[in-house]
Design an enzyme around this catalytic site. Structure first.
Site, PDB file in Angstrom:
ATOM      1  N   CYS A  93     -42.528   3.371  51.603  1.00 51.90           N
ATOM      2  CA  CYS A  93     -43.732   2.917  52.300  1.00 51.90           C
ATOM      3  C   CYS A  93     -43.805   3.428  53.739  1.00 51.90           C
ATOM      4  O   CYS A  93     -44.884   3.488  54.317  1.00 51.90           O
ATOM      5  CB  CYS A  93     -43.813   1.405  52.266  1.00 51.90           C
ATOM      6  SG  CYS A  93     -42.287   0.637  52.776  1.00 51.90           S
ATOM      7  N   GLU A 108     -46.625  -6.972  51.703  1.00 50.59           N
ATOM      8  CA  GLU A 108     -45.977  -5.805  52.332  1.00 50.59           C
ATOM      9  C   GLU A 108     -46.545  -4.585  51.630  1.00 50.59           C
ATOM     10  O   GLU A 108     -46.167  -4.284  50.494  1.00 50.59           O
ATOM     11  CB  GLU A 108     -44.455  -5.889  52.141  1.00 50.59           C
ATOM     12  CG  GLU A 108     -43.800  -7.129  52.723  1.00 50.59           C
ATOM     13  CD  GLU A 108     -43.818  -7.173  54.238  1.00 50.59           C
ATOM     14  OE1 GLU A 108     -43.972  -6.107  54.870  1.00 50.59           O
ATOM     15  OE2 GLU A 108     -43.701  -8.272  54.801  1.00 50.59           O
TER      16      GLU A 108
HETATM   17  P1  NAP Z   1     -48.081  -1.440  42.801  1.00 52.58           P
HETATM   18  O1  NAP Z   1     -48.665  -0.575  41.756  1.00 52.58           O
HETATM   19  O2  NAP Z   1     -48.994  -2.142  43.717  1.00 52.58           O
HETATM   20  O3  NAP Z   1     -47.154  -2.482  42.023  1.00 52.58           O
HETATM   21  C1  NAP Z   1     -46.346  -3.414  42.711  1.00 52.58           C
HETATM   22  C2  NAP Z   1     -46.095  -4.615  41.822  1.00 52.58           C
HETATM   23  O4  NAP Z   1     -47.327  -5.307  41.616  1.00 52.58           O
HETATM   24  C3  NAP Z   1     -45.570  -4.260  40.433  1.00 52.58           C
HETATM   25  O5  NAP Z   1     -44.646  -5.241  40.038  1.00 52.58           O
HETATM   26  C4  NAP Z   1     -46.838  -4.317  39.597  1.00 52.58           C
HETATM   27  O6  NAP Z   1     -46.604  -4.544  38.230  1.00 52.58           O
HETATM   28  C5  NAP Z   1     -47.541  -5.504  40.222  1.00 52.58           C
HETATM   29  N1  NAP Z   1     -48.980  -5.579  39.976  1.00 52.58           N
HETATM   30  C6  NAP Z   1     -49.839  -4.580  39.676  1.00 52.58           C
HETATM   31  N2  NAP Z   1     -51.095  -5.074  39.517  1.00 52.58           N
HETATM   32  C7  NAP Z   1     -51.020  -6.420  39.718  1.00 52.58           C
HETATM   33  C8  NAP Z   1     -51.967  -7.483  39.686  1.00 52.58           C
HETATM   34  N3  NAP Z   1     -53.253  -7.259  39.431  1.00 52.58           N
HETATM   35  N4  NAP Z   1     -51.536  -8.729  39.942  1.00 52.58           N
HETATM   36  C9  NAP Z   1     -50.237  -8.965  40.230  1.00 52.58           C
HETATM   37  N5  NAP Z   1     -49.299  -8.002  40.263  1.00 52.58           N
HETATM   38  C10 NAP Z   1     -49.679  -6.743  40.023  1.00 52.58           C
HETATM   39  O7  NAP Z   1     -47.061  -0.623  43.710  1.00 52.58           O
HETATM   40  P2  NAP Z   1     -45.908   0.391  43.285  1.00 52.58           P
HETATM   41  O8  NAP Z   1     -46.538   1.655  42.814  1.00 52.58           O
HETATM   42  O9  NAP Z   1     -44.893  -0.287  42.439  1.00 52.58           O
HETATM   43  O10 NAP Z   1     -45.224   0.628  44.717  1.00 52.58           O
HETATM   44  C11 NAP Z   1     -45.715   1.526  45.623  1.00 52.58           C
HETATM   45  C12 NAP Z   1     -46.506   0.847  46.733  1.00 52.58           C
HETATM   46  O11 NAP Z   1     -45.721  -0.146  47.340  1.00 52.58           O
HETATM   47  C13 NAP Z   1     -46.866   1.816  47.852  1.00 52.58           C
HETATM   48  O12 NAP Z   1     -48.173   1.582  48.283  1.00 52.58           O
HETATM   49  C14 NAP Z   1     -45.867   1.465  48.944  1.00 52.58           C
HETATM   50  O13 NAP Z   1     -46.265   1.801  50.243  1.00 52.58           O
HETATM   51  C15 NAP Z   1     -45.748  -0.010  48.763  1.00 52.58           C
HETATM   52  N6  NAP Z   1     -44.502  -0.502  49.361  1.00 52.58           N
HETATM   53  C16 NAP Z   1     -44.578  -1.246  50.524  1.00 52.58           C
HETATM   54  C17 NAP Z   1     -43.401  -1.683  51.130  1.00 52.58           C
HETATM   55  C18 NAP Z   1     -43.430  -2.520  52.385  1.00 52.58           C
HETATM   56  O14 NAP Z   1     -42.439  -3.165  52.670  1.00 52.58           O
HETATM   57  N7  NAP Z   1     -44.514  -2.535  53.138  1.00 52.58           N
HETATM   58  C19 NAP Z   1     -42.182  -1.357  50.565  1.00 52.58           C
HETATM   59  C20 NAP Z   1     -42.146  -0.599  49.397  1.00 52.58           C
HETATM   60  C21 NAP Z   1     -43.323  -0.184  48.796  1.00 52.58           C
HETATM   61  P3  NAP Z   1     -46.391  -3.371  37.159  1.00 52.58           P
HETATM   62  O15 NAP Z   1     -46.236  -2.094  37.881  1.00 52.58           O
HETATM   63  O16 NAP Z   1     -45.196  -3.804  36.466  1.00 52.58           O
HETATM   64  O17 NAP Z   1     -47.587  -3.362  36.300  1.00 52.58           O
END
Ligand code: NAP
Length: 476
Positions: A283, A249
């Protein structure tokens, strides 16, 4: 648990050697510490999830349903504590944190109902030659251990969208919440234990995605990954997860079309909410508004008037509309993207100001499709208003994106509404409301760079179960 939180492994609260400090995102004060998961704790979590799966998969559906129903009431009972935790650790204004907790109550309730509806279907085998005298049907079985990786922006309800359906179909879960916002997950873990979830049904580990998250991604003992987060991380997960089932997602640069015949006052009011709620860190936040040229002036001046009235400040203040962004670094990135747009000829109509991690609600006009503020998810309180003359052009511009999560269209004309439904390649089109609209049982997810698979309880249950076909050869 009050300040020194622990990990949830095998139904117990487990400490670790190293700690991570969790801060209030508005005033930077520490609000708790959590243990950093090392390889030893990770192994314990996987072992516990293996044992948990053997219990969860044998639990009758009425029992799984009961646990989820109880969890739903306990979330409601803990409303105040949860909403204040979200407001502090995620910097989300209380009014939106409160709404998130209310949604999580419903998400668990829907999951409790869904737990009793998991079934297969009969297949008319004799429709094929060679299928005579065969009875065929399929059943659904839990996939096994689910690795759940969640983002910072909805620390309760997006975790609920992974954990609740996983429990509904009898899986066990290893959850890794975002390091920025782990406390709400741990509180949810406490609630699920109180609701009677068997030991090992949910295990919560904490640490950076690049290490702890990556262990889950590569681990062959995990059968499925459910990930919500940014497109680059989503792509990385897909490339490194082998043959595991994966749902992703991801992000969006949500478009919203405002046609000249719509209820302008309603459209304006909703577009302001969709652009700036939780500082645009949603998002499906409104990022591009395409407005018919005949109403462009009026829409823009009303939009600015409403934006001026938004209260920027402490998320714990009941009146605050816009709080800090998750980090100062994110606010600085936003500043750079806006500066780049200005250099390219865009104009700031309001905002464009940063104070620490706070970025003020910002409205741009005169933007071009090749600007980052238009073509890349900004995830910040920045919106662009773009005029159009012909509705078909608006649909084409809305569709011109590498993402495809949700789109909004305000129009009184059913033909135009369907033109948008057919013309914009997304997971959902919201007619007469903003793309930010969602209820928790609808299918929710994207196409293109917005991801793979759907959430929404019934749809998540389909993703989190495997179909097993049964064919019985009957004697003639
Ligand atoms: P993110 O930086 O991608 O992080 C999301 C999760 O992934 C965190 O728990 C992060 O851990 C983990 N992560 C980071 N690198 C990883 C890797 N190499 N392997 C496995 N896990 C890893 O996203 P965010 O900044 O938290 O959230 C914002 C993003 O989420 C936006 O792009 C938004 O659009 C999207 N989003 C989408 C939806 C949907 O339903 N489509 C809903 C909400 C948000 P750590 O941060 O703890 O290091």
């Amino acid at each position: 648990m009050s300040f020194d939180y622990k990990l949830l492994i095998g139904g117990k609260w487990v400490d670790g050697e190293k700690k991570i400090e969790v801060k209030n995102k508005y005033n930077n004060q520490a609000i708790g510490t959590v243990p950093l998961t090392d390889e030893n704790l990770y192994e314990k979590a996987i072992k516990s999830a293996q044992e948990g799966f053997s219990i969860m998969s044998r639990l009758p559906s009425h029992k799984r349903s009961e646990i989820l129903k109880k969890a739903s009431s306990l979330i409601a009972k803990n409303q105040k504590n949860l909403e204040e935790t979200i407001a502090q650790e995620a910097g989300k204004p209380l009014k939106f944190s409160r709404a998130e907790v209310k949604r999580a109550v419903q998400t668990f309730k829907f999951a409790s109902e869904e737990a009793k509806q998991i079934h297969g279907q009969t297949i008319p085998m004799d429709a094929a030659s060679g299928g005579e005298n065969r009875i065929g049907f399929y059943m659904r079985f839990p996939v096994g251990i689910i690795g759940a990786i969640s983002p910072f922006n909805f620390p309760l309800n997006l975790v609920a969208h992974k954990v609740a359906p996983a429990i509904a179909c009898g899986n066990s879960v290893v959850l890794k919440p975002a390091t920025m916002t782990p406390l709400t997950s741990l509180k949810l873990g406490e609630i699920l234990m109180e609701a009677g979830l068997p030991k090992g049904g949910l295990n919560i580990i904490i640490g950076p995605g690049s290490t702890v998250g990556n262990w889950l991604v590569k681990d062959p003992r995990i059968q499925m990954l459910t990930f919500t987060g940014s497109p680059p991380v989503g792509k990385n997960i897909k490339q490194n997860s082998g043959l595991k089932k994966v749902t992703l997602e991801l992000g969006n640069n949500s478009p919203c079309i405002v046609d000249k015949d719509c209820d302008l006052d309603f459209a304006t009011q909703r577009c302001v909410v969709g652009s700036f709620a939780y500082s645009g860190q949603v998002c499906i936040s409104v990022q591009r508004i395409y407005v018919h040229k005949d109403i462009f002036k009026k829409f823009t001046s009303d939009f600015l008037e409403r934006t001026k009235n938004l209260k920027v400040g402490d998320p714990l203040d009941e009146d605050t509309d816009v709080g800090p962004m998750i980090t100062e670094g994110e606010a600085k990135r936003t500043e750079e993207w806006v500066e780049e747009a200005i250099e390219g000829g865009a104009k700031i109509l309001i905002g464009g100001k940063r104070e620490g991690a706070i970025y003020y609600p910002t409205v741009l006009t005169g933007v071009e499709p090749e600007m980052k503020v238009v073509n890349t998810e900004i995830f910040a309180p920045v919106v662009s208003i773009i005029p159009f003359d012909d509705f078909s052009d608006a649909v084409r511009m809305a569709d011109d994106s590498v993402y495809g999560l949700q789109a909004g269209v305000f129009t009184q004309d059913i033909n135009k509404a369907f033109q948008a439904v057919k013309g914009i390649k997304v997971g959902g089109v919201i007619v007469n409301d903003i793309p930010t609209y969602r209820v928790d049982h609808m299918p929710y997810g994207g196409v293109k760079e917005s991801g793979i698979g759907r959430e929404g309880l019934k749809f998540a249950v389909e993703e989190m179960t495997d179909i097993r076909m049964v064919v019985i050869n009957l004697p003639e």
